[in-house]
Structures are given as C-alpha cells and as structure tokens.
Scaffold this motif. Structure first.
Motif, PDB file in Angstrom:
ATOM      1  N   ARG A   1      40.638  76.584   5.476  1.00  0.00           N
ATOM      2  CA  ARG A   1      39.698  76.831   6.591  1.00  0.00           C
ATOM      3  C   ARG A   1      39.369  75.555   7.360  1.00  0.00           C
ATOM      4  NH1 ARG A   1      35.624  81.373   4.246  1.00  0.00           N
ATOM      5  NH2 ARG A   1      37.126  83.071   4.085  1.00  0.00           N
TER       6      ARG A   1
ATOM      7  N   VAL B   1      34.773  96.128   5.448  1.00  0.00           N
ATOM      8  CA  VAL B   1      35.993  95.371   5.676  1.00  0.00           C
ATOM      9  C   VAL B   1      36.560  94.796   4.384  1.00  0.00           C
ATOM     10  CG1 VAL B   1      35.424  94.760   8.018  1.00  0.00           C
ATOM     11  CG2 VAL B   1      34.601  93.315   6.176  1.00  0.00           C
TER      12      VAL B   1
ATOM     13  N   ASP C   1      25.780  90.985   8.089  1.00  0.00           N
ATOM     14  CA  ASP C   1      26.815  90.070   7.592  1.00  0.00           C
ATOM     15  C   ASP C   1      27.684  89.729   8.793  1.00  0.00           C
ATOM     16  OD1 ASP C   1      28.944  88.772   6.506  1.00  0.00           O
ATOM     17  OD2 ASP C   1      29.750  90.509   5.429  1.00  0.00           O
ATOM     18  N   LEU C   2      27.440  88.541   9.316  1.00  0.00           N
ATOM     19  CA  LEU C   2      28.101  88.148  10.559  1.00  0.00           C
ATOM     20  C   LEU C   2      29.482  87.547  10.287  1.00  0.00           C
ATOM     21  CD1 LEU C   2      27.229  88.419  13.434  1.00  0.00           C
ATOM     22  CD2 LEU C   2      26.081  86.212  13.274  1.00  0.00           C
TER      23      LEU C   2
END
Ligand SMILES: *Cc1c(COP(=O)(O)O)cnc(C)c1O
Length: 474
Positions: A107, A191, A271-272
């Motif tokens: 990341r 998701v 939950d962004l």
C-alpha cells in the motif's frame, strides 16, 4: 550409476566421504564465520548443505569424483547458504504497475518525515503515555486526536482513536455498539476486500447480527425502516470500495440514512474504507467521499485505513462524536487492537504534512497529483536510455488508485511499452522481478508496460539499467 556395486552399498561408501556437522564447523574456513554470524545460524546452514548433498547421493545423481568435488567446496557452500538465510525476505521493490495503493506491494509508501519521526521516537524513550505537564500517566490518543480534529474541520466535537487497521476499527465499533444485537446494513454494501477475507465475517465476530436489507443493486430507505426492531442497535453504511454497481441502482443518501437512524434513536457507523482527509476533487478524483463529509452529514462514527488514501502507515481510525468514541475506547478490545509508538509517530508526521498542506510530502498524494505530461517526459527520457534489442514506445494509458479507493477512478498516464526481440513479454516481466531490486510491471497484449507514476524518479535510471542488462543475464 557405478556399474560394479549395488546402489545401497555404493551410496554408503559415498556417504562416508561426507564430514560430520561438527567436523565441518571445525573447518578453518568456517570457524571464523561461526564466530561472526553465530554458531546456531552456521550450524543450520551446515545441516542444510549436508542434507542437500545426502539427498543428491541418495537419488543416485552424484558419482565418486563429484562427491569429492562437493566435499572440497563445502566451506564455500555453507557460507553461501548462511548469507542467503540471513538475507531479509521482506525487501523493497520498484512498483511500475501504476497502482498507487497496491495492497500486495505494501500500500502507501511512507513519507520520509514519517520514518524520521518514527526512528527518533522509537529508538529512544518517549512521552507516549506520559503527560509532561503534570508528570503523570497520559493517554496515547492525545498525540493524534488534536491533529485529526483539526484536519476533519468544522467539527469541534470530533474525536479519533487508532487501532491496527480498518478491519479492526469496524470490529471494535460494532462490538462496542451492537454486541448481541442487530445491525442493519444494505446487501449491496457487503464487500469482499480481497485475499478471500470478507468484512462481513469480521463483522459477525463482533457479536453483532447483520440484518441485510434490499437487493444487491437496490436498497430503499423503506427497506431500512422496515428492518429496524427493538433489537436493532445501529445502522451500518459500508463504502463500496473495490467495486461499482452501475445501471439500475438505488441507495438512500447518507443524510437520509442519518435522519432515519437518529429519528429512531440509533447511531450510524460508516466504514469508509479509504477515507480521504483531503478533498480529492482538487486533484481531479471525483466520487471519493472524505471523512469530514461523512461527519458533517451526521454519521456518528467513521472508520478508515491509515495506509490507503491517507498515505500513512497501516492503521485503522475511528473518528466520530466524542461520547461515542469514549465508549469505544473504554472497550477492553481496544487494548488488544491498539497500535504502538512506531505507528503513532509515523501517523503524526503524516498528519502534520497535511496540516502544513505539504501534499507532495506524502508520497501517495504526490504520485496521484503527477500529470500525464510529467510522467510522459520521464518515460521518454527512460526510453532514450534503452539499447537494442529492446524497443520502447511511450503510449497513453491509465493509472489506478487502488487500495479500495474510488472504484473505477483512474488517472490518465503515459506508459512505457517495452518489447524485446527473442523474449516474450512474460519472460521480460519475470526477469524484471528477479532484478535486484525487483521491478514489478504490467503485461498487456504481448508487451511489458511500465507506469512511472508509482516509480520514484531516482529509480528511473535503475529501471533503464535493469532493462539494458536483460539480454546479458540469464
Ligand atoms: C480496505 C477496506 C477495509 C479493510 O481495511 P484494512 O485497513 O485493510 O483493514 C474495510 N472496509 C472497506 C470498505 C475497505 O475499503
């Protein structure tokens, strides 16, 4: 195969040629190595080398002269094995994929200021949980809370706690607010984050029961309303980070959801996922809601990652109404999920770059802000350094933000398309991965594509060198 003896007898003779591990360690060439790198690691290396040799003999692959040769080279083989085993396995790679937040490649790359601060704080003692004014015990949250409150703007009552990652943040929020009861969530938002790791499974571990409403593509406000019972403790909204549902879709706005929840006395947790602290529209990325936007819409707790759009270390944030965050931080699970001083220091320095509006100081933001023109110029310069049998062409393409940010959001870029006579694109890509440092590229339509957006400019020359030496290397 030797002709005159049975394999078993012959092997027994060959095995007797091998020294014992103790003899090997007393070898004058190896004794000083053991002195330097430790007897235990040297012993392991000696065992590994001898075991390999025994396996070769047992398989009948070595004759007498070959075994003698191997025995003469044992000291060198042990030393090479030792060097190899003492190499770190985790190492830097050059990311030429153009995926800015590449989960498999670690990341967000850290800001150098973040690492400097982490080194400074973590190699000494610090005031992590010590109030220097009162001389008494303090809380580790205070160092970051003030910075988050400031960056999230217009929301004086906001407070933030930090845990290990966003998955932990979601788990902690649900466990604190809905353990043993129901959470209403849209079916279209559940998701799978990748690596076959499903957020819904993490949510279930919180002790909350997910009440899924609506269909995958359509959830109406009335669906939420009907699902609310006496057992409902909160409404959960999950950002569709890594997929888009297009076409015949429907979803209530965040405001509508907040209004419904608050009317029924329930909090809303969002939950962004990626959680931008900066308005990304300023860098041409639409459709990625900021943490501040959610808080202003009335969401009670927002959770987001530290190493996605924020561009910091792996961490999970819970930002929200002060009294709700206070309940969350008094949950014993918080103690199990909290992060250490390294992460606090790296996050603090990253947030300070935001406060100073030094957006180029955060590598992920800097990479996202690069123009296709700038990237094209670097690609042209790199192309000019390449020699036959390589051919290179600069073409138009797209970089991907990745890391569950802005699904479908891409940035225009220029790609260096490479072909090499005599090698397939896959072979070129494999050799690039075997380079030191490894170079990870894309392969499309028989060409190797390099996107310099995610390459640090000082690595361009290393890539040119690696490409030019492909033909001489095996
Ligand atoms: C990425 C993501 C997560 C997981 O975050 P981690 O920091 O990797 O634990 C959870 N939810 C959403 C919506 C995400 O995008």
């Amino acid at each position: 195969m030797a002709r005159n003896s049975k394999p078993a007898t012959r092997n027994a003779q060959l095995f007797r040629r091998l020294p014992s591990v103790d003899e090997l360690l007393r070898n004058p060439a190896i004794a000083p190595i053991a002195e330097h790198d430790g007897r235990a690691a040297t012993l392991d290396a000696a065992h590994a080398v001898l075991d390999r040799l025994r396996a070769e003999i047992a398989a009948g692959r070595l004759d007498e002269p070959q075994v003698q040769l191997a025995v003469a080279g044992l000291a060198g083989a042990v030393e090479r094995e030792l060097r190899r085993s003492l190499q770190p396995s985790l190492r830097p790679v050059i990311n030429a994929t153009g995926v800015v937040l590449h989960t498999n490649l670690g990341r967000a790359p850290l800001a150098s200021a973040a690492l400097d601060h982490a080194r400074e704080v973590a190699t000494a003692y610090s005031n992590l949980e010590f109030n220097l004014d009162s001389g008494e015990r303090g809380k580790r949250d205070v160092h970051l809370d003030r910075l988050f409150a400031r960056l999230l703007g217009e929301y004086p009552d906001v407070s933030t706690v930090v845990v290990n990652n966003n998955a932990a943040a979601v788990l902690l929020a649900l466990n604190t607010l809905a353990d043993g009861s129901e959470v209403v969530v849209s079916r279209g938002e559940l998701v799978e984050i990748g690596g076959s790791f499903r957020i819904p499974d993490v949510m279930t571990k919180s002790g909350a029961t997910l009440r899924e409403v609506g269909t995958t593509n359509r959830t109406r406000l009335a669906d939420y309303e009907r699902a609310i019972t006496d057992r409902t403790r909160l409404i959960l909204r999950v950002h569709r980070s890594n997929f888009q549902i297009v076409g015949f879709t429907e979803q209530p706005s965040l405001q509508e959801l907040v209004e419904l929840a608050h009317r029924r006395g329930l909090p809303v947790v969002e939950d962004l996922g990626s959680g931008a602290l900066l308005d990304l529209r300023t860098i041409g990325i639409g459709g990625e809601p900021g943490v501040g936007d959610s808080l202003r819409a009335g969401v009670d707790v927002v959770t987001y990652s530290g190493d996605k759009l924020l561009g910091g270390p792996q961490a999970g944030m819970l930002s929200g109404r002060r009294e709700v965050i206070a309940r969350i931080r008094s949950n014993p699970l918080f103690r199990a999920l909290r992060v250490d001083k390294l992460i606090y220091a790296a996050l603090e320095a990253t947030l300070l770059a935001y406060v100073r509006q030094d957006h180029d100081g955060v590598p992920a933001l800097r990479m996202m802000r690069l123009s296709a023109h700038e990237i094209g110029q670097r690609a042209q310069a790199l192309a000019r350094m390449l020699q036959p049998p390589l051919t290179a062409e600069v073409i138009e393409g797209e970089s991907v933000i990745g890391g569950g940010a802005a699904p479908g959001a891409t940035l225009p870029t220029r790609l260096l398309a490479i072909t090499m006579a005599g090698l397939s694109a896959d072979e070129v890509a494999t050799r690039l991965r075997n380079n030191d440092p490894p170079i990870v590229a894309r392969v499309e339509e028989g060409r190797v594509l390099l996107d310099l957006r995610t390459v640090f400019p000082e690595q361009d020359a290393e890539i040119a060198q690696a490409l030019n030496s492909l033909s001489v290397r095996q």
